[in-house]
Motif scaffolding. Structure first.
Motif, PDB file in Angstrom:
ATOM      1  N   THR A  77       0.928  -1.170  -0.131  1.00  0.00           N
ATOM      2  CA  THR A  77       0.100  -0.197  -0.100  1.00  0.00           C
ATOM      3  C   THR A  77       0.883   1.280  -0.042  1.00  0.00           C
ATOM      4  O   THR A  77       0.673   2.283  -0.590  1.00  0.00           O
ATOM      5  CB  THR A  77      -0.863  -0.026   1.177  1.00  0.00           C
ATOM      6  N   PHE A  78       1.861   1.249   0.822  1.00  0.00           N
ATOM      7  CA  PHE A  78       2.985   2.437   0.858  1.00  0.00           C
ATOM      8  C   PHE A  78       3.525   2.486  -0.496  1.00  0.00           C
ATOM      9  O   PHE A  78       3.534   3.892  -0.922  1.00  0.00           O
ATOM     10  CB  PHE A  78       4.052   2.034   1.807  1.00  0.00           C
ATOM     11  N   HIS A  79       4.049   1.433  -1.065  1.00  0.00           N
ATOM     12  CA  HIS A  79       4.702   1.504  -2.448  1.00  0.00           C
ATOM     13  C   HIS A  79       3.652   2.187  -3.421  1.00  0.00           C
ATOM     14  O   HIS A  79       3.965   3.173  -4.356  1.00  0.00           O
ATOM     15  CB  HIS A  79       5.309   0.258  -2.876  1.00  0.00           C
ATOM     16  N   TYR A  80       2.612   1.898  -3.630  1.00  0.00           N
ATOM     17  CA  TYR A  80       1.500   2.151  -4.421  1.00  0.00           C
ATOM     18  C   TYR A  80       0.899   3.579  -4.573  1.00  0.00           C
ATOM     19  O   TYR A  80       1.117   4.206  -5.339  1.00  0.00           O
ATOM     20  CB  TYR A  80       0.280   1.274  -4.432  1.00  0.00           C
ATOM     21  N   PHE A  81       0.543   3.848  -3.164  1.00  0.00           N
ATOM     22  CA  PHE A  81       0.088   5.218  -3.099  1.00  0.00           C
ATOM     23  C   PHE A  81       1.142   6.304  -3.071  1.00  0.00           C
ATOM     24  O   PHE A  81       1.003   7.252  -3.675  1.00  0.00           O
ATOM     25  CB  PHE A  81      -0.578   5.251  -1.491  1.00  0.00           C
ATOM     26  N   VAL A  82       2.486   6.193  -2.532  1.00  0.00           N
ATOM     27  CA  VAL A  82       3.525   7.027  -2.628  1.00  0.00           C
ATOM     28  C   VAL A  82       3.989   7.321  -3.893  1.00  0.00           C
ATOM     29  O   VAL A  82       4.025   8.291  -4.590  1.00  0.00           O
ATOM     30  CB  VAL A  82       4.933   6.555  -1.631  1.00  0.00           C
ATOM     31  N   SER A  83       3.999   6.123  -4.757  1.00  0.00           N
ATOM     32  CA  SER A  83       4.453   6.332  -5.926  1.00  0.00           C
ATOM     33  C   SER A  83       3.500   6.691  -7.163  1.00  0.00           C
ATOM     34  O   SER A  83       3.855   7.866  -7.875  1.00  0.00           O
ATOM     35  CB  SER A  83       5.072   4.954  -6.570  1.00  0.00           C
ATOM     36  N   LEU A  84       2.336   6.818  -6.722  1.00  0.00           N
ATOM     37  CA  LEU A  84       1.255   7.544  -7.619  1.00  0.00           C
ATOM     38  C   LEU A  84       1.135   8.737  -7.086  1.00  0.00           C
ATOM     39  O   LEU A  84       0.961   9.703  -8.151  1.00  0.00           O
ATOM     40  CB  LEU A  84      -0.263   6.829  -7.031  1.00  0.00           C
ATOM     41  N   GLY A  85       1.471   9.157  -5.817  1.00  0.00           N
ATOM     42  CA  GLY A  85       1.361  10.816  -5.448  1.00  0.00           C
ATOM     43  C   GLY A  85       2.466  11.547  -6.158  1.00  0.00           C
ATOM     44  O   GLY A  85       2.391  12.515  -6.617  1.00  0.00           O
ATOM     45  N   LEU A  86       3.804  10.660  -6.356  1.00  0.00           N
ATOM     46  CA  LEU A  86       4.774  11.242  -6.932  1.00  0.00           C
ATOM     47  C   LEU A  86       4.734  11.639  -8.486  1.00  0.00           C
ATOM     48  O   LEU A  86       5.123  12.490  -8.945  1.00  0.00           O
ATOM     49  CB  LEU A  86       6.110  10.445  -6.712  1.00  0.00           C
ATOM     50  N   THR A  87       3.689  11.008  -9.146  1.00  0.00           N
ATOM     51  CA  THR A  87       3.509  11.026 -10.396  1.00  0.00           C
ATOM     52  C   THR A  87       2.805  12.511 -10.590  1.00  0.00           C
ATOM     53  O   THR A  87       3.055  13.130 -11.703  1.00  0.00           O
ATOM     54  CB  THR A  87       2.403  10.116 -11.245  1.00  0.00           C
ATOM     55  N   LEU A  88       2.254  13.010  -9.492  1.00  0.00           N
ATOM     56  CA  LEU A  88       1.833  14.518  -9.737  1.00  0.00           C
ATOM     57  C   LEU A  88       2.842  15.655  -9.873  1.00  0.00           C
ATOM     58  O   LEU A  88       2.672  16.752 -10.506  1.00  0.00           O
ATOM     59  CB  LEU A  88       1.084  14.748  -8.430  1.00  0.00           C
ATOM     60  N   TYR A  89       4.240  15.284  -9.737  1.00  0.00           N
ATOM     61  CA  TYR A  89       5.164  16.064  -9.622  1.00  0.00           C
ATOM     62  C   TYR A  89       6.110  15.902 -10.974  1.00  0.00           C
ATOM     63  O   TYR A  89       7.583  16.017 -10.962  1.00  0.00           O
ATOM     64  CB  TYR A  89       6.009  16.216  -8.504  1.00  0.00           C
ATOM     65  N   GLY A  90       5.515  15.048 -11.937  1.00  0.00           N
ATOM     66  CA  GLY A  90       6.288  14.458 -13.134  1.00  0.00           C
ATOM     67  C   GLY A  90       7.413  13.378 -12.796  1.00  0.00           C
ATOM     68  O   GLY A  90       8.166  13.263 -13.596  1.00  0.00           O
TER      69      GLY A  90
END
Length: 342
Positions: A276-289
């Protein structure tokens, strides 16, 4: 269904949730490239993040001591700190199991009623929930447009169909009325059940926990440690940015978003936030390119730093607690022998 089978089924569900999110996070990621990028990370920043995590646990131990004081209990700092670390370690195996483990450890070592311990931990979590709400509002207020994109990602498959059935409020109201009626009719039989007494003990412990919040003797220190805990949580994710070239350029606002995403991930019942940590964090980082594969590398490093800290320090804390408890038992035995000799 037996209690053992229920536990096995529950844990299987937890593992299933973790496995599903691991698959979603790591699909398309080449493991050899992932390992190479992790090897190239700046270890000093990861160690700094671990240091921030330990400081947060120190403040959490000191804050809990402040909560216990109005209830008439003075606990040793190291006992409280070790109990917290062991609890976090247990969470990596059993979601939310660390809370029970921590309560049991401190209760046994410091001779505090278990129900009171659980009550103070519940009250502590209410404070954390309030702090989390403040962090979320801060993140939304400072970067509304960015977080709106995140919420749009999560609700991409949302439909506009309205339910024609009763609302949740109506269902809850009906359930409450039925429950009260059943209790009134069968109250004597229910009151005779061992479970009823356990429920009353839990309610008393919870009331003690709330009382500890309402009668705090050191409110300024309590607020200070609450702030320190969440600032350190922020630094745990922010400092890891500088461990990788692909995330080193990200600003403080990205750290705030990652903190929100990681908090959401930890709330889900996956052991230690695995997947869950890996999925949500990596998804959040896509917002910053940040490309998803680079986001997964960052998430793996940030999560590993927490795992190393909690399991490493937690293991040492468990050993020290066992030594302390053995000394206590030896002291009690010696005292008992002295009494018998007299």
């Amino acid at each position: 269904m037996s209690a053992t089978l229920k536990k096995v089924l529950r844990y299987t569900i937890f593992i299933g949730i973790s496995a599903a999110f691991i698959y979603m996070a790591f699909q398309g990621v080449k493991m050899d490239e992932l390992i190479e990028k992790i090897k190239g990370a700046e270890l000093s920043w990861v160690l700094a993040a671990i240091g921030a995590g330990i400081i947060s646990c120190v403040s959490r131990a000191l804050r809990w001591q402040i909560m216990a004081e109005p209830l008439g209990y003075k606990t040793g700092f190291w006992t409280t700190f070790h109990g917290i670390m062991v609890g976090y370690m247990v969470n990596f195996a059993i979601p939310r199991g660390g809370e029970v483990a921590r309560a049991a450890i401190i209760s046994k070592t410091e001779k505090i009623p278990l129900t009171t311990m659980i009550g103070t931990i519940v009250a502590e979590r209410l404070v954390d929930l309030l702090c989390m709400g403040i962090v979320l509002l801060l993140a939304i207020g400072l970067q509304f447009d960015t977080l709106q994109q995140a919420f749009n990602l999560f609700s991409a498959n949302k439909t506009d169909a309205a339910s024609s059935g009763p609302s949740l409020i109506q269902i809850a109201g009906i359930a409450a009325v039925v429950g009260l009626a059943v209790f009134f009719i069968f109250r004597k039989k229910i009151q005779a059940l061992p479970l009823y007494k356990k429920a009353l003990d839990f309610i008393k412990g919870f009331a003690d926990g709330i009382k500890s919040l309402l009668t705090i003797k050191k409110p300024i220190q309590f607020i200070f440690h609450s702030i320190v805990i969440w600032v350190m949580y922020y630094l745990m994710v922010y400092l890891c940015f500088f461990a990788l070239d692909t995330t080193a350029h990200l600003g403080w606002e990205a750290g705030l978003t990652v903190l929100v995403m990681s908090t959401i991930a930890i709330l889900l019942p996956a052991p230690g936030g695995m997947g869950t940590f890996h999925y949500f964090v990596s998804l959040g980082l896509t917002l910053y390119g940040i490309a998803e594969n680079n986001g997964v590398v960052y998430a793996t490093i940030a999560h590993a730093s927490q795992m190393i800290m909690f399991i490493g320090v937690g293991s040492v804390s468990m050993i020290l607690l066992l030594i302390l408890q053995r000394k206590q038992l030896a002291g009690e035995s010696s005292s008992e022998n002295t009494k018998q000799g007299n």
